[in-house]
Design a protein around this motif. Sequence first.
Motif, PDB file in Angstrom:
ATOM      1  N   ALA A   1      44.695  46.964  53.879  1.00  0.00           N
ATOM      2  CA  ALA A   1      44.780  45.566  54.297  1.00  0.00           C
ATOM      3  C   ALA A   1      43.482  45.157  54.996  1.00  0.00           C
ATOM      4  CB  ALA A   1      45.963  45.370  55.224  1.00  0.00           C
ATOM      5  N   GLY A   2      43.025  43.953  54.677  1.00  0.00           N
ATOM      6  CA  GLY A   2      41.768  43.459  55.209  1.00  0.00           C
ATOM      7  C   GLY A   2      40.576  43.752  54.323  1.00  0.00           C
ATOM      8  N   GLY A   3      40.786  44.584  53.329  1.00  0.00           N
ATOM      9  CA  GLY A   3      39.700  44.952  52.434  1.00  0.00           C
ATOM     10  C   GLY A   3      39.463  43.941  51.334  1.00  0.00           C
ATOM     11  N   SER A   4      38.531  44.285  50.447  1.00  0.00           N
ATOM     12  CA  SER A   4      38.142  43.391  49.360  1.00  0.00           C
ATOM     13  C   SER A   4      38.142  44.130  48.031  1.00  0.00           C
ATOM     14  CB  SER A   4      36.738  42.826  49.611  1.00  0.00           C
ATOM     15  OG  SER A   4      36.691  42.059  50.780  1.00  0.00           O
ATOM     16  N   LEU A   5      38.359  43.374  46.972  1.00  0.00           N
ATOM     17  CA  LEU A   5      38.258  43.877  45.605  1.00  0.00           C
ATOM     18  C   LEU A   5      37.715  42.765  44.726  1.00  0.00           C
ATOM     19  CD1 LEU A   5      41.594  45.784  44.794  1.00  0.00           C
ATOM     20  CD2 LEU A   5      39.308  46.790  44.955  1.00  0.00           C
ATOM     21  N   ARG A   6      37.062  43.156  43.643  1.00  0.00           N
ATOM     22  CA  ARG A   6      36.679  42.187  42.637  1.00  0.00           C
ATOM     23  C   ARG A   6      37.251  42.612  41.296  1.00  0.00           C
ATOM     24  NH1 ARG A   6      31.017  39.802  40.160  1.00  0.00           N
ATOM     25  NH2 ARG A   6      30.948  41.799  39.047  1.00  0.00           N
ATOM     26  N   LEU A   7      38.076  41.751  40.744  1.00  0.00           N
ATOM     27  CA  LEU A   7      38.629  41.985  39.420  1.00  0.00           C
ATOM     28  C   LEU A   7      37.733  41.335  38.370  1.00  0.00           C
ATOM     29  CD1 LEU A   7      42.429  41.274  40.032  1.00  0.00           C
ATOM     30  CD2 LEU A   7      41.140  43.390  40.385  1.00  0.00           C
ATOM     31  N   SER A   8      37.672  41.991  37.216  1.00  0.00           N
ATOM     32  CA  SER A   8      36.923  41.446  36.090  1.00  0.00           C
ATOM     33  C   SER A   8      37.823  41.360  34.875  1.00  0.00           C
ATOM     34  CB  SER A   8      35.721  42.347  35.765  1.00  0.00           C
ATOM     35  OG  SER A   8      34.839  42.437  36.846  1.00  0.00           O
ATOM     36  N   CYS A   9      37.528  40.411  34.018  1.00  0.00           N
ATOM     37  CA  CYS A   9      38.250  40.253  32.766  1.00  0.00           C
ATOM     38  C   CYS A   9      37.224  39.957  31.684  1.00  0.00           C
ATOM     39  CB  CYS A   9      39.258  39.113  32.860  1.00  0.00           C
ATOM     40  SG  CYS A   9      40.068  38.703  31.303  1.00  0.00           S
ATOM     41  N   GLY A  10      37.131  40.872  30.725  1.00  0.00           N
ATOM     42  CA  GLY A  10      36.209  40.690  29.621  1.00  0.00           C
ATOM     43  C   GLY A  10      36.921  40.097  28.423  1.00  0.00           C
ATOM     44  N   ALA A  11      36.325  39.073  27.849  1.00  0.00           N
ATOM     45  CA  ALA A  11      36.911  38.413  26.695  1.00  0.00           C
ATOM     46  C   ALA A  11      36.107  38.731  25.448  1.00  0.00           C
ATOM     47  CB  ALA A  11      36.961  36.906  26.918  1.00  0.00           C
TER      48      ALA A  11
ATOM     49  N   LYS B   1      46.027  41.335  51.747  1.00  0.00           N
ATOM     50  CA  LYS B   1      47.253  41.571  52.511  1.00  0.00           C
ATOM     51  C   LYS B   1      48.212  42.403  51.657  1.00  0.00           C
ATOM     52  CE  LYS B   1      46.871  36.911  54.487  1.00  0.00           C
ATOM     53  NZ  LYS B   1      47.551  35.602  54.653  1.00  0.00           N
ATOM     54  N   PRO B   2      49.138  43.112  52.295  1.00  0.00           N
ATOM     55  CA  PRO B   2      50.117  43.884  51.517  1.00  0.00           C
ATOM     56  C   PRO B   2      50.877  43.023  50.511  1.00  0.00           C
ATOM     57  CG  PRO B   2      50.168  44.574  53.797  1.00  0.00           C
ATOM     58  CD  PRO B   2      49.250  43.385  53.748  1.00  0.00           C
ATOM     59  N   GLU B   3      51.094  41.766  50.835  1.00  0.00           N
ATOM     60  CA  GLU B   3      51.830  40.890  49.906  1.00  0.00           C
ATOM     61  C   GLU B   3      51.007  40.496  48.685  1.00  0.00           C
ATOM     62  OE1 GLU B   3      51.447  40.492  53.221  1.00  0.00           O
ATOM     63  OE2 GLU B   3      51.214  38.366  53.754  1.00  0.00           O
ATOM     64  N   ASP B   4      49.736  40.869  48.658  1.00  0.00           N
ATOM     65  CA  ASP B   4      48.925  40.656  47.459  1.00  0.00           C
ATOM     66  C   ASP B   4      49.143  41.759  46.421  1.00  0.00           C
ATOM     67  OD1 ASP B   4      46.284  39.584  49.630  1.00  0.00           O
ATOM     68  OD2 ASP B   4      47.603  38.303  48.427  1.00  0.00           O
ATOM     69  N   THR B   5      49.902  42.771  46.792  1.00  0.00           N
ATOM     70  CA  THR B   5      50.172  43.870  45.864  1.00  0.00           C
ATOM     71  C   THR B   5      50.913  43.365  44.632  1.00  0.00           C
ATOM     72  OG1 THR B   5      50.232  45.534  47.611  1.00  0.00           O
ATOM     73  CG2 THR B   5      51.437  46.030  45.585  1.00  0.00           C
ATOM     74  N   ALA B   6      50.348  43.649  43.461  1.00  0.00           N
ATOM     75  CA  ALA B   6      50.918  43.172  42.205  1.00  0.00           C
ATOM     76  C   ALA B   6      50.069  43.679  41.051  1.00  0.00           C
ATOM     77  CB  ALA B   6      50.966  41.645  42.168  1.00  0.00           C
ATOM     78  N   VAL B   7      50.576  43.470  39.843  1.00  0.00           N
ATOM     79  CA  VAL B   7      49.747  43.622  38.653  1.00  0.00           C
ATOM     80  C   VAL B   7      49.099  42.267  38.404  1.00  0.00           C
ATOM     81  CG1 VAL B   7      49.687  44.141  36.196  1.00  0.00           C
ATOM     82  CG2 VAL B   7      51.247  45.399  37.705  1.00  0.00           C
ATOM     83  N   TYR B   8      47.791  42.284  38.254  1.00  0.00           N
ATOM     84  CA  TYR B   8      47.039  41.049  38.047  1.00  0.00           C
ATOM     85  C   TYR B   8      46.676  40.927  36.570  1.00  0.00           C
ATOM     86  CZ  TYR B   8      46.694  40.180  43.015  1.00  0.00           C
ATOM     87  OH  TYR B   8      46.997  39.891  44.332  1.00  0.00           O
ATOM     88  N   TYR B   9      46.963  39.751  36.021  1.00  0.00           N
ATOM     89  CA  TYR B   9      46.735  39.483  34.612  1.00  0.00           C
ATOM     90  C   TYR B   9      45.718  38.357  34.442  1.00  0.00           C
ATOM     91  CZ  TYR B   9      51.104  42.048  33.858  1.00  0.00           C
ATOM     92  OH  TYR B   9      52.085  43.004  33.828  1.00  0.00           O
ATOM     93  N   CYS B  10      44.896  38.514  33.428  1.00  0.00           N
ATOM     94  CA  CYS B  10      43.946  37.490  33.025  1.00  0.00           C
ATOM     95  C   CYS B  10      44.562  36.703  31.866  1.00  0.00           C
ATOM     96  CB  CYS B  10      42.659  38.181  32.584  1.00  0.00           C
ATOM     97  SG  CYS B  10      41.418  37.131  31.835  1.00  0.00           S
ATOM     98  N   LYS B  11      44.384  35.404  31.881  1.00  0.00           N
ATOM     99  CA  LYS B  11      44.883  34.567  30.806  1.00  0.00           C
ATOM    100  C   LYS B  11      43.790  33.628  30.343  1.00  0.00           C
ATOM    101  CE  LYS B  11      47.375  30.726  30.954  1.00  0.00           C
ATOM    102  NZ  LYS B  11      48.462  29.753  31.192  1.00  0.00           N
ATOM    103  N   ALA B  12      43.719  33.439  29.032  1.00  0.00           N
ATOM    104  CA  ALA B  12      42.786  32.488  28.435  1.00  0.00           C
ATOM    105  C   ALA B  12      43.557  31.578  27.491  1.00  0.00           C
ATOM    106  CB  ALA B  12      41.681  33.210  27.674  1.00  0.00           C
ATOM    107  N   ARG B  13      43.208  30.313  27.520  1.00  0.00           N
ATOM    108  CA  ARG B  13      43.826  29.353  26.603  1.00  0.00           C
ATOM    109  C   ARG B  13      42.787  28.949  25.559  1.00  0.00           C
ATOM    110  NH1 ARG B  13      47.931  24.779  28.304  1.00  0.00           N
ATOM    111  NH2 ARG B  13      49.151  26.696  28.309  1.00  0.00           N
ATOM    112  N   SER B  14      43.176  29.102  24.311  1.00  0.00           N
ATOM    113  CA  SER B  14      42.285  28.778  23.215  1.00  0.00           C
ATOM    114  C   SER B  14      43.054  28.022  22.149  1.00  0.00           C
ATOM    115  CB  SER B  14      41.690  30.057  22.619  1.00  0.00           C
ATOM    116  OG  SER B  14      40.986  29.795  21.436  1.00  0.00           O
TER     117      SER B  14
END
Length: 115
Positions: A14-24, A86-99
């Motif tokens: 908690a309090g830390g940082s992450l950067r997620l990436s999504c390659g298309a 925060k602990p409540e940010d715990t989840a699977v994170y999904y990238c979505k694109a609309r085309s």
Amino acid sequence: QVQLVESGGALVQAGGSLRLSCGASGTTFSIDNMGWYRQAPGNQRDLVAIITSTGITIYADSVKGRFTISRDRLKNQLYLQMNSLKPEDTAVYYCKARSRGVDYWGQGTQVTVSS
């Protein structure tokens, strides 16, 4: 068709940082809006942030001021910088694109925030 691959999920304190990436890949020239969504166990998939084709960004209230969505069109990449996690940010994170009116999803990346 558009293919999306997320990366960057991890276990963080908690309090830390992450950067997620999504390659298309695929017909990326036809992508309009892109976004990040998340789903915790037992919950529905919720919007985290979206970025339109013109660069307008929209955030869920729960992440405003902590998360930043960005997009690099030349590299066909979507990012989510997450700070003050925060602990409540715990989840699977999904990238979505609309085309062309069709939504494409990645396979998701797990983010776990320990207290």
